[in-house]
Write a protein that holds these residues in place. Structure first.
Motif, PDB file in Angstrom:
ATOM      1  N   TYR A 216       0.828  -1.210   0.000  1.00 43.93           N
ATOM      2  CA  TYR A 216       0.000   0.000   0.000  1.00 43.93           C
ATOM      3  C   TYR A 216       0.860   1.256   0.000  1.00 43.93           C
ATOM      4  CZ  TYR A 216      -3.193   3.660   1.465  1.00 43.93           C
ATOM      5  OH  TYR A 216      -3.900   4.840   1.526  1.00 43.93           O
ATOM      6  N   PHE A 217       1.821   1.322   0.926  1.00 44.17           N
ATOM      7  CA  PHE A 217       2.634   2.532   1.045  1.00 44.17           C
ATOM      8  C   PHE A 217       3.640   2.676  -0.100  1.00 44.17           C
ATOM      9  CE2 PHE A 217       1.199   2.218   5.508  1.00 44.17           C
ATOM     10  CZ  PHE A 217       0.684   3.503   5.634  1.00 44.17           C
ATOM     11  N   LEU A 218       3.917   1.579  -0.798  1.00 50.19           N
ATOM     12  CA  LEU A 218       4.726   1.661  -2.002  1.00 50.19           C
ATOM     13  C   LEU A 218       3.927   2.298  -3.135  1.00 50.19           C
ATOM     14  CD1 LEU A 218       7.551   0.875  -3.043  1.00 50.19           C
ATOM     15  CD2 LEU A 218       6.585  -1.316  -3.757  1.00 50.19           C
ATOM     16  N   GLY A 219       2.603   2.347  -2.942  1.00 50.66           N
ATOM     17  CA  GLY A 219       1.735   2.980  -3.930  1.00 50.66           C
ATOM     18  C   GLY A 219       1.252   2.054  -5.024  1.00 50.66           C
ATOM     19  N   LEU A 220       1.345   0.739  -4.795  1.00 46.92           N
ATOM     20  CA  LEU A 220       0.957  -0.208  -5.834  1.00 46.92           C
ATOM     21  C   LEU A 220      -0.550  -0.201  -6.063  1.00 46.92           C
ATOM     22  CD1 LEU A 220       3.129  -3.403  -5.240  1.00 46.92           C
ATOM     23  CD2 LEU A 220       3.650  -1.344  -6.554  1.00 46.92           C
ATOM     24  N   SER A 221      -0.926  -0.382  -7.313  1.00 44.58           N
ATOM     25  CA  SER A 221      -2.336  -0.507  -7.660  1.00 44.58           C
ATOM     26  C   SER A 221      -2.885  -1.815  -7.100  1.00 44.58           C
ATOM     27  CB  SER A 221      -2.502  -0.489  -9.179  1.00 44.58           C
ATOM     28  OG  SER A 221      -1.881  -1.635  -9.746  1.00 44.58           O
ATOM     29  N   ARG A 222      -4.205  -1.937  -7.115  1.00 46.94           N
ATOM     30  CA  ARG A 222      -4.821  -3.156  -6.580  1.00 46.94           C
ATOM     31  C   ARG A 222      -4.383  -4.385  -7.393  1.00 46.94           C
ATOM     32  NH1 ARG A 222     -10.093  -1.693  -5.891  1.00 46.94           N
ATOM     33  NH2 ARG A 222     -10.165  -1.828  -3.623  1.00 46.94           N
ATOM     34  N   SER A 223      -4.348  -4.259  -8.710  1.00 45.12           N
ATOM     35  CA  SER A 223      -3.982  -5.416  -9.536  1.00 45.12           C
ATOM     36  C   SER A 223      -2.541  -5.850  -9.291  1.00 45.12           C
ATOM     37  CB  SER A 223      -4.184  -5.083 -11.020  1.00 45.12           C
ATOM     38  OG  SER A 223      -3.491  -3.894 -11.378  1.00 45.12           O
ATOM     39  N   LYS A 256      -7.842   4.992   4.046  1.00 46.39           N
ATOM     40  CA  LYS A 256      -7.257   6.081   3.261  1.00 46.39           C
ATOM     41  C   LYS A 256      -6.015   6.653   3.951  1.00 46.39           C
ATOM     42  CE  LYS A 256     -11.661   7.355   1.123  1.00 46.39           C
ATOM     43  NZ  LYS A 256     -12.674   8.427   0.877  1.00 46.39           N
ATOM     44  N   LEU A 257      -5.122   5.746   4.346  1.00 45.81           N
ATOM     45  CA  LEU A 257      -3.885   6.169   4.992  1.00 45.81           C
ATOM     46  C   LEU A 257      -3.056   7.002   4.022  1.00 45.81           C
ATOM     47  CD1 LEU A 257      -2.889   2.872   6.856  1.00 45.81           C
ATOM     48  CD2 LEU A 257      -4.190   4.826   7.720  1.00 45.81           C
ATOM     49  N   GLN A 258      -2.427   8.028   4.552  1.00 41.76           N
ATOM     50  CA  GLN A 258      -1.700   8.975   3.717  1.00 41.76           C
ATOM     51  C   GLN A 258      -0.422   8.369   3.147  1.00 41.76           C
ATOM     52  OE1 GLN A 258      -0.445  12.503   5.738  1.00 41.76           O
ATOM     53  NE2 GLN A 258       0.267  13.533   3.881  1.00 41.76           N
ATOM     54  N   LEU A 259      -0.247   8.528   1.842  1.00 42.66           N
ATOM     55  CA  LEU A 259       0.978   8.096   1.192  1.00 42.66           C
ATOM     56  C   LEU A 259       2.010   9.221   1.250  1.00 42.66           C
ATOM     57  CD1 LEU A 259      -0.411   6.330  -2.021  1.00 42.66           C
ATOM     58  CD2 LEU A 259       0.274   5.281   0.131  1.00 42.66           C
ATOM     59  N   LYS A 260       3.281   8.856   1.237  1.00 43.72           N
ATOM     60  CA  LYS A 260       4.364   9.837   1.279  1.00 43.72           C
ATOM     61  C   LYS A 260       4.933  10.100  -0.111  1.00 43.72           C
ATOM     62  CE  LYS A 260       4.243  10.256   5.768  1.00 43.72           C
ATOM     63  NZ  LYS A 260       3.911  11.515   6.446  1.00 43.72           N
ATOM     64  N   ILE A 261       4.203   9.698  -1.133  1.00 42.38           N
ATOM     65  CA  ILE A 261       4.612   9.926  -2.508  1.00 42.38           C
ATOM     66  C   ILE A 261       3.495  10.666  -3.228  1.00 42.38           C
ATOM     67  CG2 ILE A 261       6.197   7.985  -2.713  1.00 42.38           C
ATOM     68  CD1 ILE A 261       3.935   6.338  -3.887  1.00 42.38           C
ATOM     69  N   THR A 262       3.857  11.422  -4.264  1.00 44.70           N
ATOM     70  CA  THR A 262       2.864  12.149  -5.045  1.00 44.70           C
ATOM     71  C   THR A 262       2.170  11.198  -6.015  1.00 44.70           C
ATOM     72  OG1 THR A 262       4.396  12.708  -6.838  1.00 44.70           O
ATOM     73  CG2 THR A 262       4.346  14.184  -4.911  1.00 44.70           C
ATOM     74  N   ARG A 263       1.078  11.674  -6.634  1.00 43.07           N
ATOM     75  CA  ARG A 263       0.381  10.859  -7.620  1.00 43.07           C
ATOM     76  C   ARG A 263       1.275  10.542  -8.811  1.00 43.07           C
ATOM     77  NH1 ARG A 263      -4.975   9.994  -7.102  1.00 43.07           N
ATOM     78  NH2 ARG A 263      -6.123  11.197  -5.533  1.00 43.07           N
ATOM     79  N   GLU A 265       4.540  10.309  -8.762  1.00 46.02           N
ATOM     80  CA  GLU A 265       5.510   9.318  -8.320  1.00 46.02           C
ATOM     81  C   GLU A 265       4.871   7.937  -8.222  1.00 46.02           C
ATOM     82  OE1 GLU A 265       8.447  12.227  -5.691  1.00 46.02           O
ATOM     83  OE2 GLU A 265       6.778  11.197  -4.729  1.00 46.02           O
ATOM     84  N   GLN A 266       3.612   7.904  -7.814  1.00 48.61           N
ATOM     85  CA  GLN A 266       2.894   6.635  -7.741  1.00 48.61           C
ATOM     86  C   GLN A 266       2.760   6.011  -9.132  1.00 48.61           C
ATOM     87  OE1 GLN A 266      -0.842   6.999  -5.689  1.00 48.61           O
ATOM     88  NE2 GLN A 266      -1.248   4.801  -5.694  1.00 48.61           N
ATOM     89  N   LYS A 267       2.494   6.854 -10.129  1.00 50.32           N
ATOM     90  CA  LYS A 267       2.403   6.368 -11.504  1.00 50.32           C
ATOM     91  C   LYS A 267       3.748   5.804 -11.972  1.00 50.32           C
ATOM     92  CE  LYS A 267      -1.273   9.549 -12.938  1.00 50.32           C
ATOM     93  NZ  LYS A 267      -1.606  10.714 -13.811  1.00 50.32           N
ATOM     94  N   VAL A 268       4.823   6.486 -11.601  1.00 54.26           N
ATOM     95  CA  VAL A 268       6.168   6.024 -11.972  1.00 54.26           C
ATOM     96  C   VAL A 268       6.451   4.657 -11.364  1.00 54.26           C
ATOM     97  CG1 VAL A 268       8.635   6.443 -11.622  1.00 54.26           C
ATOM     98  CG2 VAL A 268       7.139   8.317 -12.331  1.00 54.26           C
ATOM     99  N   TRP A 274       5.158  -2.766 -13.484  1.00 58.86           N
ATOM    100  CA  TRP A 274       4.589  -3.486 -14.623  1.00 58.86           C
ATOM    101  C   TRP A 274       5.686  -3.871 -15.610  1.00 58.86           C
ATOM    102  CZ3 TRP A 274       0.437  -6.035 -14.537  1.00 58.86           C
ATOM    103  CH2 TRP A 274      -0.724  -5.571 -13.885  1.00 58.86           C
ATOM    104  N   LYS A 275       6.634  -2.958 -15.803  1.00 58.16           N
ATOM    105  CA  LYS A 275       7.757  -3.238 -16.701  1.00 58.16           C
ATOM    106  C   LYS A 275       8.567  -4.424 -16.189  1.00 58.16           C
ATOM    107  CE  LYS A 275      11.947  -1.106 -18.575  1.00 58.16           C
ATOM    108  NZ  LYS A 275      12.782   0.130 -18.593  1.00 58.16           N
ATOM    109  N   MET A 276       8.837  -4.438 -14.888  1.00 54.65           N
ATOM    110  CA  MET A 276       9.578  -5.540 -14.293  1.00 54.65           C
ATOM    111  C   MET A 276       8.803  -6.849 -14.427  1.00 54.65           C
ATOM    112  SD  MET A 276      11.060  -5.821 -10.384  1.00 54.65           S
ATOM    113  CE  MET A 276       9.410  -5.902  -9.664  1.00 54.65           C
ATOM    114  N   LEU A 277       7.491  -6.767 -14.262  1.00 53.12           N
ATOM    115  CA  LEU A 277       6.645  -7.957 -14.392  1.00 53.12           C
ATOM    116  C   LEU A 277       6.722  -8.527 -15.801  1.00 53.12           C
ATOM    117  CD1 LEU A 277       4.473  -9.788 -13.066  1.00 53.12           C
ATOM    118  CD2 LEU A 277       2.771  -8.165 -13.906  1.00 53.12           C
ATOM    119  N   ARG A 278       6.649  -7.654 -16.787  1.00 52.85           N
ATOM    120  CA  ARG A 278       6.714  -8.115 -18.182  1.00 52.85           C
ATOM    121  C   ARG A 278       8.072  -8.739 -18.497  1.00 52.85           C
ATOM    122  NH1 ARG A 278       4.082  -3.090 -19.113  1.00 52.85           N
ATOM    123  NH2 ARG A 278       6.080  -2.164 -19.694  1.00 52.85           N
TER     124      ARG A 278
END
Length: 284
Positions: A216-223, A256-263, A265-268, A274-278
């Motif tokens: 969660y705090f790493l900012g990972l999406s649900r999938s 809705k715990l607060q993340l320490k990264i911006t949106r 950065e979360q996208k990055v 996903w790149k690593m997964l592929r």
């Protein structure tokens, strides 16, 4: 190159003397070591004082005791130590732990790596633990990732990424953000650092709950979280382990715990995962 070394320390009387001694006897002498005593109740302050009295390159900052939380506590102490220094006086910023022993050429080798490779942003060695009288590779992470106890950052990259985040997963967030900025993370396998105690031994959080919060705090999406949780469940050979991780992650989302990264950065971070997964799993 001049080093600024910040060492958060809490109740490390059994270990910190070895860490500071190994830094005091580095072949590279251009160092400033700031030990942040985070509310220690043992002999840690007295041991630190032995070094600060005899070596002007060492100084200490004393903080009030704070509640132990994986990630946030140690980085909070690190930042308080960092805030007392003038960054323009240094070339390399290090976040080291108080329970490691560095080889005498550690800093010299790090400095040479940065000097000879202008795109290196994060450099470190490998951690080794004692097992039956022998020092063996700890193996808690891949050999291409610089672990939290031995981080050395090029100052420019450190500043560009906005420093370290006070959160669980900070030592993966940093490498992802640096890579996105064009910096390289490099492990030098010839640098073997002795880890006196095994990381995580003081955590009271349950492993499954830890993973859920970490994702969660790493900012990972649900999938991505579900995929990563399945991977950990396979390792433990337990379906219930998967379910407990997911429950922990979903609880964090619900609260809705607060993340320490911006949106952004979360996208990055998600794009990198996903790149690593592929690349590693799907071989695409």
């Amino acid at each position: 190159m001049r080093f600024l070394i910040i060492i958060p320390a809490h109740n490390e009387e059994s270990n910190i003397r070895f860490t500071l001694h190994s830094l005091q006897h580095q072949s590279n002498k251009e160092i400033k070591v700031v030990i942040v005593n985070d509310g220690s109740t043992d002999q840690t302050p007295e041991i630190i004082q032995q070094f600060t009295k005899q070596d002007s390159r060492f100084e200490t900052i004393n903080l009030e005791k704070s509640a132990h939380q994986p990630g946030s506590k140690v980085i909070s102490a690190f930042k308080k130590g960092l805030a007392t220094q003038k960054l323009e006086e240094f070339d390399i910023i290090c976040k080291f732990d108080a329970d490691v022993i560095f080889p005498s050429d550690y800093l010299e080798t790090i400095a040479n790596a940065f000097s000879n490779n202008p795109k290196y942003g994060l450099v470190g060695g490998l951690l080794y633990i004692e097992n039956n009288g022998e020092w063996i590779y700890e193996g808690n992470s891949n050999k291409h990732h610089v672990r939290g106890p031995v981080k050395a950052y090029r100052k420019e990259g450190f500043i560009q990424m906005g420093g370290l985040r006070e959160t669980l997963g900070w030592d993966n967030i940093d490498s992802i953000l640096l890579e996105n900025l064009g910096w390289k993370e490099v492990v030098l396998p010839e640098l073997q650092v002795k880890l006196i105690k095994i990381k995580g031994a003081d955590y009271t959080i349950r492993p499954a709950e830890y993973y859920g919060k970490y994702f969660y705090f790493l900012g990972l999406s649900r999938s991505l979280t579900y995929i990563a949780s399945a991977k950990e469940a396979v390792k433990s050979k337990s379906i219930s382990f998967f379910l407990h991780i997911i429950r922990s992650y979903e609880n964090c989302r619900q609260e809705k715990l607060q993340l320490k990264i911006t949106r952004d950065e979360q996208k990055v971070i998600n794009s990198q995962r996903w790149k690593m997964l592929r690349n590693k799993w799907l071989k695409i």
